[in-house]
Design a protein around this motif. Structure first.
Motif, short mmCIF file in Angstrom:
data_model
loop_
_atom_site.label_atom_id
_atom_site.label_comp_id
_atom_site.label_asym_id
_atom_site.label_seq_id
_atom_site.Cartn_x
_atom_site.Cartn_y
_atom_site.Cartn_z
N LEU A 32 52.76 41.09 42.94
CA LEU A 32 51.38 41.55 42.74
C LEU A 32 50.40 40.40 42.91
N TYR A 33 50.74 39.25 42.38
CA TYR A 33 49.89 38.07 42.48
C TYR A 33 49.69 37.67 43.93
N VAL A 34 50.77 37.67 44.71
CA VAL A 34 50.70 37.24 46.10
C VAL A 34 50.00 38.28 46.98
N VAL A 35 50.30 39.56 46.76
CA VAL A 35 49.73 40.62 47.59
C VAL A 35 48.24 40.79 47.29
N VAL A 98 53.09 30.50 31.70
CA VAL A 98 53.18 29.47 32.74
C VAL A 98 52.24 29.82 33.90
N LEU A 99 52.22 31.08 34.29
CA LEU A 99 51.36 31.51 35.39
C LEU A 99 49.89 31.24 35.06
N LEU A 107 43.35 32.05 37.32
CA LEU A 107 43.72 33.46 37.39
C LEU A 107 43.19 34.28 36.21
N PRO A 108 43.23 33.79 34.98
CA PRO A 108 42.69 34.61 33.89
C PRO A 108 41.23 35.01 34.11
N THR A 112 39.97 38.79 34.59
CA THR A 112 38.92 39.30 33.71
C THR A 112 37.84 39.97 34.54
N GLU A 113 37.39 39.31 35.58
CA GLU A 113 36.35 39.88 36.44
C GLU A 113 36.82 41.16 37.11
N ALA A 114 38.05 41.18 37.59
CA ALA A 114 38.59 42.39 38.23
C ALA A 114 38.69 43.53 37.22
N SER A 115 39.11 43.21 36.02
CA SER A 115 39.22 44.23 34.97
C SER A 115 37.85 44.79 34.60
#
Length: 183
Positions: A32-35, A98-99, A107-108, A112-115
């Motif tokens: 999901l992260y990569v796609v 870790v991610l 990424l967080p 957050t923005e996407a959410s």
């Protein structure tokens, strides 16, 4: 003596399947992260992942039942499911820490923005007034940003343990099998 052997079998089986489901969770998160990382905060993705985890948990329970001569009462099927899901949740949470803190510390904020955008779109589609949307988005921002911290991840883990119990209740329905009663 038989009880001790069964406990060892339960222990080794739940560890094996908990690690398998945890690894699958990590692989799916990486995909999901990569796609497209925005998929990580979409409701439909959550439902698909829950269905996958439930299916694998049922499969693992049936595998355990088959290792016990094909019969497993509901209570033991439930315990098996809870422990498997708890182990997998722990593995997945450790990976997420870790991610979010090592691999991609930005990424967080992106999630957050996407959410928040998802929240805005959903409320707009329901015809909510702009003032209500703005208020809901600000409330969502405060709670969403906290969930990616280490403390937030640990709090989420507790919530996941609770939800795992619900999934184990469901999986045990499909896994349980009692021996026939002879008259």
């Amino acid at each position: 003596m038989e009880q001790a052997e069964e406990s060892v079998t339960l222990k080794s089986h739940v560890i094996k399947w908990g690690l398998i489901i945890g690894a699958i969770s990590i692989i799916l998160n990486i995909l999901l992260y990569v796609v497209d990382y925005t998929l990580m905060v979409q409701l439909k993705t959550l439902f698909i992942l829950l269905a996958v985890y439930l299916g694998i948990t049922i499969y693992a329970g049936i595998d355990y039942r088959n290792s016990l001569d094909g019969f497993l009462p509901y209570g033991k099927a439930f315990v098996h499911g809870v422990i498997v899901l708890a182990i997998s949740a722990l593995v997945a949470t450790l990976f997420n820490m870790v991610l979010y803190n090592v691999i991609d510390p930005e990424l967080p904020q992106k999630l957050t923005e996407a959410s928040l955008e998802n929240t805005r779109e959903m409320m707009t589609s329901f015809g909510a007034p702009e003032e209500s949307i703005d208020q809901a988005v600000e409330q969502a921002r405060a709670s969403t940003e906290k969930q990616f911290t280490l403390t937030g991840q640990l709090i989420s883990l507790v919530s996941i343990f609770f939800f795992s119990a619900i999934m184990a209740f469901i999986s045990a329905i499909f896994v349980k099998k009692t021996p026939p009663v002879e008259l």
